[in-house]
Design an enzyme around this catalytic site. Structure first.
Site, short mmCIF file in Angstrom:
data_model
loop_
_atom_site.label_atom_id
_atom_site.label_comp_id
_atom_site.label_asym_id
_atom_site.label_seq_id
_atom_site.Cartn_x
_atom_site.Cartn_y
_atom_site.Cartn_z
N ASP A 45 -10.94 2.56 47.48
CA ASP A 45 -12.03 1.72 46.94
C ASP A 45 -11.66 1.23 45.53
O ASP A 45 -12.41 0.47 44.92
CB ASP A 45 -13.38 2.44 46.98
CG ASP A 45 -13.43 3.71 46.14
OD1 ASP A 45 -12.41 4.07 45.53
OD2 ASP A 45 -14.51 4.34 46.10
N SER A 46 -10.48 1.61 45.04
CA SER A 46 -9.91 0.99 43.84
C SER A 46 -9.79 -0.52 44.04
O SER A 46 -9.64 -1.26 43.07
CB SER A 46 -8.54 1.60 43.53
OG SER A 46 -7.71 1.58 44.67
N ASP A 84 -10.73 4.63 52.46
CA ASP A 84 -11.66 5.29 51.53
C ASP A 84 -13.10 5.02 51.96
O ASP A 84 -13.45 3.90 52.31
CB ASP A 84 -11.46 4.67 50.14
CG ASP A 84 -11.35 5.71 49.05
OD1 ASP A 84 -11.62 6.90 49.33
OD2 ASP A 84 -10.98 5.33 47.93
N LYS A 114 -11.08 9.07 53.52
CA LYS A 114 -11.11 9.90 52.31
C LYS A 114 -12.50 9.81 51.72
O LYS A 114 -13.11 8.74 51.72
CB LYS A 114 -10.07 9.42 51.29
CG LYS A 114 -10.17 10.17 49.95
CD LYS A 114 -9.02 9.87 49.02
CE LYS A 114 -9.20 8.63 48.19
NZ LYS A 114 -10.39 8.63 47.32
N GLU A 116 -15.14 11.59 48.37
CA GLU A 116 -15.09 12.28 47.08
C GLU A 116 -16.10 13.44 47.01
O GLU A 116 -17.20 13.34 47.53
CB GLU A 116 -15.41 11.28 45.95
CG GLU A 116 -14.40 10.16 45.84
CD GLU A 116 -14.68 9.19 44.69
OE1 GLU A 116 -15.62 9.42 43.90
OE2 GLU A 116 -13.96 8.18 44.61
N GLU A 184 -7.40 14.30 41.03
CA GLU A 184 -7.22 13.19 40.07
C GLU A 184 -7.57 13.62 38.66
O GLU A 184 -8.65 14.19 38.41
CB GLU A 184 -8.10 12.00 40.49
CG GLU A 184 -7.98 10.83 39.53
CD GLU A 184 -8.50 9.51 40.08
OE1 GLU A 184 -8.83 9.42 41.28
OE2 GLU A 184 -8.55 8.54 39.30
O1 KIV Z 1 -9.40 4.34 45.42
C1 KIV Z 1 -8.26 4.78 45.24
O2 KIV Z 1 -7.27 4.04 45.20
C2 KIV Z 1 -8.12 6.21 45.05
C3 KIV Z 1 -6.81 6.73 44.53
C4 KIV Z 1 -6.61 6.31 43.14
C5 KIV Z 1 -6.69 8.19 44.72
O3 KIV Z 1 -9.04 6.93 45.27
#
Ligand code: KIV
Length: 264
Positions: A45-46, A84, A114, A116, A184
């Site tokens: 989600d970056s 994510d 993924k 959090e 992280e």
């Molecule tokens: O969103 C993302 O790219 C991430 C990584 C930086 C671990 O969660």
């Protein structure tokens, strides 16, 4: 070429084989990542920051991730594609999480998701996703979806109490069935302790060299962003090279050098 599968990563940890993870958000970049032999592609989600130009990841939606995941998954054979789960796609309850994670697998073509956090409610979500066959990568430490709670992108687990809480949450995620865990922006001693305590691999980002693998954001290693975090390393100044290419192109258009007769 055999695809990487989620359970492989645990075996790699016991064999001492380090895991290389990189983000990607589109088909062309994902194809290059595969050619480079990266093991796991994270559709993070970056993308809210590096693709959409936002200050945080909070506005990213499940539609956004499904769209980018689909493009990435279509382009690669070997790397494990992890999508994510964005803010509010799983924190609202197990049923929402199942529906949204299911979409990322079914429509997004991802092979794992993924999410959090590691409190009991999150572990319940992880356990249910794993139960229905969706591999889950955990994420502890600086969890960007808690930006406002943390008061910014700040290093975590700096006190012994916070480090102990992180270790307990890491164990709880493993018990819930997570196949790996992103750590992280935490002190490397804490990351080393968590890595030693778990059977599942840890994937570090700003967490030192003792994790079982590392993940970075593609735009950071290519120098594409104005700002990149202090722990990111620019492996090639592609941003500068792009500016050069754009300048040369513009100059040739303006001078009439491009297109030459042969390219018309
Ligand atoms: O969103 C993302 O790219 C991430 C990584 C930086 C671990 O969660």
């Amino acid at each position: 070429m055999r695809p990487v599968r989620a359970p492989d990563l645990r075996a790699w940890k016991s064999d001492g084989k380090k895991i290389a993870v990189l983000t990607a958000y589109d088909a062309s970049a994902a194809a290059l990542v595969e050619k480079a032999g990266i093991d796991v592609i994270l559709v993070g989600d970056s993308l809210g920051m590096v693709i959409q130009g936002r200050q945080t990841t909070l506005a990213v939606t499940i539609d956004d991730i499904a769209y980018h995941s689909k493009a990435v998954a279509r382009a690669v054979q070997r790397p494990l594609v992890v999508a994510d789960m964005p803010f509010l796609s799983y924190q609202t309850g197990v049923d929402d999480a199942v529906r949204n994670a299911g979409r990322l697998i079914q429509q997004g073509g991802a092979a794992a998701v993924k999410l959090e956090g590691g409190n009991p409610a999150i572990c319940e979500v992880v356990a249910r996703l794993v139960e229905i066959g969706i591999p889950v990568m955990g994420h502890l430490g600086l969890t960007p979806q808690s930006y406002h709670q943390f008061g910014g992108f700040r290093k975590q687990a700096k006190t012994p109490e916070d480090a102990e809480t992180l270790l307990q949450q890491a164990r709880a995620l493993q018990t819930a069935g997570a196949f790996s865990l992103v750590l992280e922006s935490i002190p490397f001693g804490v990351a080393a302790k968590v890595t030693g305590a778990l059977e599942i691999p840890t994937i570090g980002i700003g967490a030192g060299p003792h994790c079982d693998g590392q993940v970075l954001v593609m735009h950071d290693i290519l120098g594409l962003a104005d700002y990149s975090p202090p722990f990111a390393k620019v492996y090639a100044p592609v941003g500068e090279q792009m500016i050069n290419a754009f300048e040369n192109y513009a100059a040739e258009v303006r001078s009439g050098k491009f297109p030459p007769d042969t390219e018309s």
